[in-house]
Design an enzyme around this catalytic site. Structure first.
Site, PDB file in Angstrom:
ATOM      1  N   SER A 299       7.687  -0.517  -0.170  1.00 13.24           N
ATOM      2  CA  SER A 299       8.643  -1.301   0.763  1.00 13.24           C
ATOM      3  C   SER A 299       9.300  -3.055  -0.178  1.00 13.24           C
ATOM      4  CB  SER A 299       7.552  -1.625   2.013  1.00 13.24           C
ATOM      5  OG  SER A 299       6.859  -2.582   1.971  1.00 13.24           O
TER       6      SER A 299
ATOM      7  N   LYS B 171       3.061  -8.004   1.482  1.00 15.56           N
ATOM      8  CA  LYS B 171       5.075  -8.878   1.756  1.00 15.56           C
ATOM      9  C   LYS B 171       5.451  -9.949   2.194  1.00 15.56           C
ATOM     10  CE  LYS B 171       5.560  -4.542   4.162  1.00 15.56           C
ATOM     11  NZ  LYS B 171       4.386  -3.974   2.790  1.00 15.56           N
TER      12      LYS B 171
END
Length: 209
Positions: free
Chosen positions: A130, A168
């Site tokens: 991701s 993230k």
């Protein structure tokens, strides 16, 4: 004085440290006793055993007299480690959050640019894709600086209320927190609260071709 270490044990530790630095190998038990005023070798052995048990000394079982002062021992002596390392604390996901691991599984040398901040650093191995648009690939080991706050857009290691950690980009928005992946095929994670464990400041990659 450091916790779990007596004045006499500190004297033993200091003598071992100075002797290893001076001659490249540790002193004998009798030499330690003579230096710190203990005539009983069993008493010296007892101090060494407790120093090992409490993490101030390490002994290589394959080598006679192979004693090494640990980082905890150096801290107790007030000595700065000449070869600081960063602990690798396990795996963190760059996908769905996973349970964080907090015990060191390996140690890496500190890059020169981070030497003044080495005590605030740890590393995690990334699993998942991701964060690929930010150049963070599955299998990379990210270097993280411990901090509890972050500016919007910062790449962080964040812990959810379920004690799961993820890598993230962090965004604090009007009524929620958005953990944004760097992968166009993946959706952000929207949460009411997160705990920031640190900011990603660098990475190691073994498989560069």
């Amino acid at each position: 004085m450091a916790k779990n270490i007596s004045t006499k044990q500190l004297s033993v530790l200091e003598y071992i440290y100075k002797t290893v630095n001076a001659q490249g190998y540790p002193p004998t038990v009798r030499e330690i006793g003579s230096a710190i005023g203990l005539s009983s070798t069993s008493t010296v052995h007892g101090h060494i055993d407790r120093l090992q048990k409490n993490g101030f000394l390490e002994k290589d079982p394959t080598k006679p007299r192979a004693l090494e002062v640990t980082k905890l021992g150096l801290d107790a002596l007030g000595v700065q480690d000449k070869n600081p390392t960063i602990p690798l604390l396990g795996v963190v996901t760059a996908g769905e959050p996973i349970l964080a691991v907090e015990e060191a599984t390996d140690f890496f040398p500190v890059p020169p640019e981070y030497e003044n901040d080495s005590s605030n650093l740890f590393m995690l191995t990334i699993r998942g894709e991701s964060m690929i648009n930010a150049g963070i690939l599955s299998g990379d080991q990210v270097i993280v600086r411990k901090q509890s706050t972050a500016d919007n857009g910062t790449i962080v290691i964040a812990m959810t209320d379920e004690n799961e950690a993820t890598c993230k980009r962090f965004y604090r928005e009007s009524d929620h927190i958005r953990l944004q992946p760097e992968n166009d095929t993946m959706a952000p994670i929207i949460l009411d609260n997160v705990t920031i464990l640190g900011k990603v400041v660098g990475l190691f990659r073994d498989n560069i071709y």
